[in-house]
Write an enzyme that holds these catalytic residues in place. Structure first.
Site, mmCIF file in Angstrom:
data_model
loop_
_atom_site.group_PDB
_atom_site.id
_atom_site.type_symbol
_atom_site.label_atom_id
_atom_site.label_comp_id
_atom_site.label_asym_id
_atom_site.label_seq_id
_atom_site.Cartn_x
_atom_site.Cartn_y
_atom_site.Cartn_z
ATOM 1 N N TYR A 146 0.849 -1.193 0.000
ATOM 2 C CA TYR A 146 0.000 0.000 0.000
ATOM 3 C C TYR A 146 0.881 1.238 0.000
ATOM 4 C CZ TYR A 146 -3.453 3.430 1.623
ATOM 5 O OH TYR A 146 -4.272 4.527 1.738
ATOM 6 N N ASP A 241 9.339 2.792 -0.448
ATOM 7 C CA ASP A 241 8.327 3.425 0.396
ATOM 8 C C ASP A 241 8.609 3.081 1.849
ATOM 9 O OD1 ASP A 241 6.090 4.162 1.842
ATOM 10 O OD2 ASP A 241 4.667 3.552 0.310
ATOM 11 N N LYS A 274 4.993 9.155 8.881
ATOM 12 C CA LYS A 274 4.797 8.639 10.234
ATOM 13 C C LYS A 274 5.822 9.160 11.238
ATOM 14 C CE LYS A 274 2.146 4.638 8.636
ATOM 15 N NZ LYS A 274 0.821 5.166 8.982
#
Length: 434
Positions: A146, A241, A274
């Site tokens: 994702y 990612d 994050k």
């Protein structure tokens, strides 16, 4: 604090009348596991308290950012000071430069960086930049990975989509994803075949080095090495990612771990989020100067954001990164996380329950399977009904894990040995009833 009625249920009923599904992100929903979402009232250290005043040991950590735990004094002080100075200016600040310097200091593959406000925005922008820099259209992603909810990436995206049984999202026309090639994670032969067929048209390969949206699945070293080789050979960019793994599994991110095993390894672009925001909306993408200078205002690839690098978020992120850079931080965090996964594994084995777990730094995952899966189809063989019973058993006992078997978990520096021991003791009891 005692409540004669269930405040979580009351709030959920109010929310459902106003917000689709009663939640502002699908991963917060309990539809996969059943029951009522917990509406969190406050958090401190390793704990959260819901609207009923019930305390939980928190292994979600805002889905990864809270690596120091909730309300760390140094971070709180930095955020409060920044808020007094101003929420947002729409103009550059020194702290944006300081945060960029701090990130680049620890992630040497990044010579320049652009701050944005969400992981989706960072991933989407990195792909646009890859296409602009190469002049190519096709991208390769992997089933179950994702990278945010940009249209071209919502193809077999795992996580929340998997929870609800959808292979892709409605509202995404086929022509939008016609240039997105979806391959199986950890399948070297399939990756080689894709490049043999489409190599001259591939702008980039984008992958999670540890896929955290099919729980916790590592990219094997041979797979990562071959991805790097094929991208180099065919003039495509390798986009790693690290929204989830960046500063969470190691100070230099997951890419630093692969660099220890693959000589000279580095991605062309890195996506972060994050932890670099410490719980505030902040993300970034970056890479070599020659690629990043293709971005506006220097180059033809346009990207912009009103709140990008806003002063409160950068204060939160900068304070967090300075704390986690202290010597010994990651060794202690990794040891605490391993103690949890080892304890859970032992508890499951004692109860005769199929179980396996893995961890890196402060990130972990487990499966109700006899061995660790290597790709998304293997993840899908997990017993969902049994996981749901495990989830509710832990939740009822005051341990909060992700309400979906496709999500990784997170340990913070605030989790104590007693927290882990309490979690394992509860798990032993719950496993015995599965």
């Amino acid at each position: 604090m005692t409540h004669s009625t269930d405040s979580n249920q009351t709030l959920f009923e109010r929310a459902k009348a106003l917000i689709p599904g009663g939640v502002n992100s699908p991963v917060r929903a309990f539809r996969a596991v059943g029951g009522t979402p917990r509406f969190i009232q406050r958090a401190q250290g390793a704990y959260m308290w819901d609207a009923n005043g019930r305390r939980y040991i928190d292994y979600i950590g805002s889905w990864g950012p809270m690596i120091l735990g909730h309300g760390h004094p140094a971070v709180l002080e930095a955020v409060q000071k920044a808020a007094l100075e101003g929420f947002s200016f729409g103009a550059p600040t020194e702290r944006e430069v300081e945060l960029a310097e701090e990130i680049i200091r620890h992630v040497p593959s990044m010579e320049m960086i652009r701050l944005v406000s969400s992981g989706t925005e960072a991933g989407m922008s990195a792909i646009r930049l890859a296409r602009g820099a190469t002049g190519r259209a096709k991208i390769i992603k992997f089933n179950g990975c994702y990278h945010g909810h940009a249209d071209s990436l919502l193809v077999k995206a795992g996580s929340g989509l998997a929870t609800f049984g959808h292979a892709t999202s409605a509202g995404v026309p086929p022509e939008v994803v016609q240039h997105t090639l979806v391959l199986e994670y950890n399948d070297v032969a399939q990756l080689e075949e894709a490049f043999a067929l489409h190599g001259k048209d591939v702008a980039c390969v984008i992958m999670e080095p540890i896929a955290g949206n099919m729980n916790f699945v590592r990219a094997g070293v041979p797979f990562m090495r071959r991805a790097r080789e094929l991208c180099t050979q065919h003039g495509a960019l390798l986009v790693i990612d690290e929204v989830m793994t960046g500063f969470r599994v190691a100070l230099g991110g997951a890419q630093s771990l692969y660099a220890q095993q693959i000589p000279g390894f580095r991605p062309d672009l890195t996506v972060l989020g994050k932890v670099i925001g410490g719980g505030m909306p902040l993300a970034a993408f970056g890479g070599p100067r020659a690629i990043m200078e293709q971005l506006a205002p220097l180059g033809p690839v346009y990207q912009a954001g009103t709140l990008s690098g806003n002063p409160v978020a950068t204060a939160c992120g900068l304070a967090t990164l300075r704390e986690i850079a202290r010597p010994g931080f990651y060794e202690a965090l990794a040891a605490r996380t391993r103690a949890l996964t080892d304890g859970l594994t032992g508890a499951a084995q004692a109860a005769g329950v199929d179980f396996c777990a893995d961890s890196e730094g402060g990130m972990f995952g487990f499966f109700l399977l006899p061995r660790l899966p290597q790709n998304y189809p293997e993840v899908l063989t997990t017993d969902g009904a049994r996981f749901n019973r495990l989830f509710h058993g832990l939740l009822d006992g005051g341990v909060y894990i992700a309400p979906a078997l496709y999500e990784a978990g997170f340990v913070s520096a605030a989790h104590s040995a007693q927290d882990v021991a309490d979690t394992v003791a509860l798990a032993r009891e719950v496993f015995g009833k599965l």
